[in-house]
Design an enzyme around this catalytic site. Sequence first.
Site, PDB file in Angstrom:
ATOM      1  CG  HIS A   9      -1.908   1.133   1.197  1.00  0.00           C
ATOM      2  ND1 HIS A   9      -3.273   0.927   1.067  1.00  0.00           N
ATOM      3  CD2 HIS A   9      -1.747   2.471   1.264  1.00  0.00           C
ATOM      4  CE1 HIS A   9      -3.894   2.093   1.062  1.00  0.00           C
ATOM      5  NE2 HIS A   9      -2.986   3.054   1.191  1.00  0.00           N
ATOM      6  CG  HIS A  68      -0.966   7.085  -1.424  1.00  0.00           C
ATOM      7  ND1 HIS A  68      -2.207   7.311  -1.989  1.00  0.00           N
ATOM      8  CD2 HIS A  68      -1.190   6.312  -0.335  1.00  0.00           C
ATOM      9  CE1 HIS A  68      -3.136   6.714  -1.254  1.00  0.00           C
ATOM     10  NE2 HIS A  68      -2.542   6.106  -0.243  1.00  0.00           N
ATOM     11  CD  GLN A  71      -6.991  11.223  -1.229  1.00  0.00           C
ATOM     12  OE1 GLN A  71      -5.834  10.839  -1.332  1.00  0.00           O
ATOM     13  NE2 GLN A  71      -7.732  10.988  -0.156  1.00  0.00           N
ATOM     14  CG  HIS A 129      -7.478   4.373   0.877  1.00  0.00           C
ATOM     15  ND1 HIS A 129      -6.992   3.978  -0.335  1.00  0.00           N
ATOM     16  CD2 HIS A 129      -6.470   5.049   1.508  1.00  0.00           C
ATOM     17  CE1 HIS A 129      -5.732   4.389  -0.440  1.00  0.00           C
ATOM     18  NE2 HIS A 129      -5.387   5.035   0.657  1.00  0.00           N
ATOM     19  CD  GLU A 146      -6.614   6.388   6.179  1.00  0.00           C
ATOM     20  OE1 GLU A 146      -6.996   6.463   4.996  1.00  0.00           O
ATOM     21  OE2 GLU A 146      -5.506   6.810   6.562  1.00  0.00           O
ATOM     22  CG  ASP A 174      -0.697   5.099   3.567  1.00  0.00           C
ATOM     23  OD1 ASP A 174      -1.029   5.271   2.368  1.00  0.00           O
ATOM     24  OD2 ASP A 174      -1.436   5.409   4.515  1.00  0.00           O
ATOM     25  CD1 TRP A 189      -2.901  12.470   4.374  1.00  0.00           C
ATOM     26  CD2 TRP A 189      -1.772  12.275   2.447  1.00  0.00           C
ATOM     27  NE1 TRP A 189      -3.758  12.753   3.350  1.00  0.00           N
ATOM     28  CE2 TRP A 189      -3.103  12.640   2.164  1.00  0.00           C
ATOM     29  CE3 TRP A 189      -0.883  12.095   1.379  1.00  0.00           C
ATOM     30  CZ2 TRP A 189      -3.562  12.834   0.856  1.00  0.00           C
ATOM     31  CZ3 TRP A 189      -1.333  12.292   0.098  1.00  0.00           C
ATOM     32  CH2 TRP A 189      -2.662  12.661  -0.149  1.00  0.00           C
TER      33      TRP A 189
HETATM   34 FE   FE2 Z   1      -3.366   5.151   1.514  1.00  0.00          FE
END
Ligand code: FE2
Length: 436
Positions: free
Chosen positions: A59, A61, A154, A212, A215, A311, A317
Amino acid sequence: MFDLIVTDATLPDGRTGQDIAVRDGRIVTVGPGLAAGAEAGARLDAGGLLVTPPFVDAHFHMDATLSLGLPRLNHSGTLLEGIALWGELKPLLTVEALVERGLRYCDLAVSRGLLAIRSHVDVSDPRLVTVEAMLELRRQVAPWIDLQLVAFPQDGYFRAPGAAEALERALDMGVDVVGGIPHFERTMADGAASVASLCRIAAERGLRVDLHCDETDDPLSRHVETLAAETIRHGLQGRVAGSHLTSMHSMDNYYVSKLIPLMAEAGLHAVANPLINITLQGRHDTYPKRRGQTRVPELMAAGVNVAFGHDCVMDPWYSLGSGDMLEVASMGLHVGQMTSRDAMRACFDAVTVNAAAVMGLEGYGLAPGCRADMVLLQAADPIEAIRLRATRLAVVRGGKVVSRAEPARSALSLPGRPALVDPADYAPPALRAPMP
Ligand code: FE2
């Protein structure tokens, strides 16, 4: 005649003194004493250290990585400010900059023995600059990294205008996996409807699913239940992953006693992202603060395949990270309090074989017939590898060494003490014997 023979390897399952013979990019044989008398184009002496199949990140991005500070920093550190910040950056993205950042991250990944990555790709911007860039990156890095792409809306599959159409276009362009974000839709009902739509699309196209999912810290978020039910309804068992699943941390225990068997029945894969979950969840708590990592040991005990993902690395993030899946495994181990010998080994599996199962990687492993991809670590076993974040002494892709590193050692200048400190020499001798 072999292309490569790796000699005197310790394997993750504990077998020692193993030689691994490679021809035409595949492992031909594994066993003791193969090297003697055999001809090989190249040799790699493992010196009794651990040789493992490569690390796999289930996982990630890739479209956001290494963008930290663009166009500004995330001051609150929350998931929602991260999403807002990414929204500010999106109109400024170019294919060239995305490919360049992705290539830089892939250099780092290879040096860390990370040779397979599933990356979610934001499809919310109808220009699909991100998709174009990640497809180009996938093509460029294919000789050394398996990059699998997930079409990820997203800003919400229903919530963002045009997202549903953009997701299908991304799949038409060659994106591999169907993504989603049901907890970010406007209502729980919209979220459930998005799960149903996305599973239907995957079934019709013969694709895998990775959402996702839940979360949040909301104990009543229920999308993973819907995901399991839709997986069964469409016959997608073994092809669907729920990522994050952080709400499961906060759920009522009785409800979870029903949910986990349902997830097992559906053959769902669960992907926790320990570094991100521990930093983003529980932000509305005072004290005690919830950890927010999903119920990893309980899922594993029920037979659910659990992987850990990185991630984020240096993006809106998360401002840390270095492509080191041993750091990810270490965090997952600590947050999940997985301290028994078996549980620690399971955390190593979560960033290797379990993650490969999430991606459905062909030929993953160290058995004859598998792809000749492997990593030589400066550690005796998987637990020591996690403890030391062991140096990747050599990384092999398709039977060729693609990265090398010097062993981590320090020169001491202390009277009467050893001149060199090698961190792998400091395990208590009892650990070298079989442990209960
Ligand atoms: Fe993610």
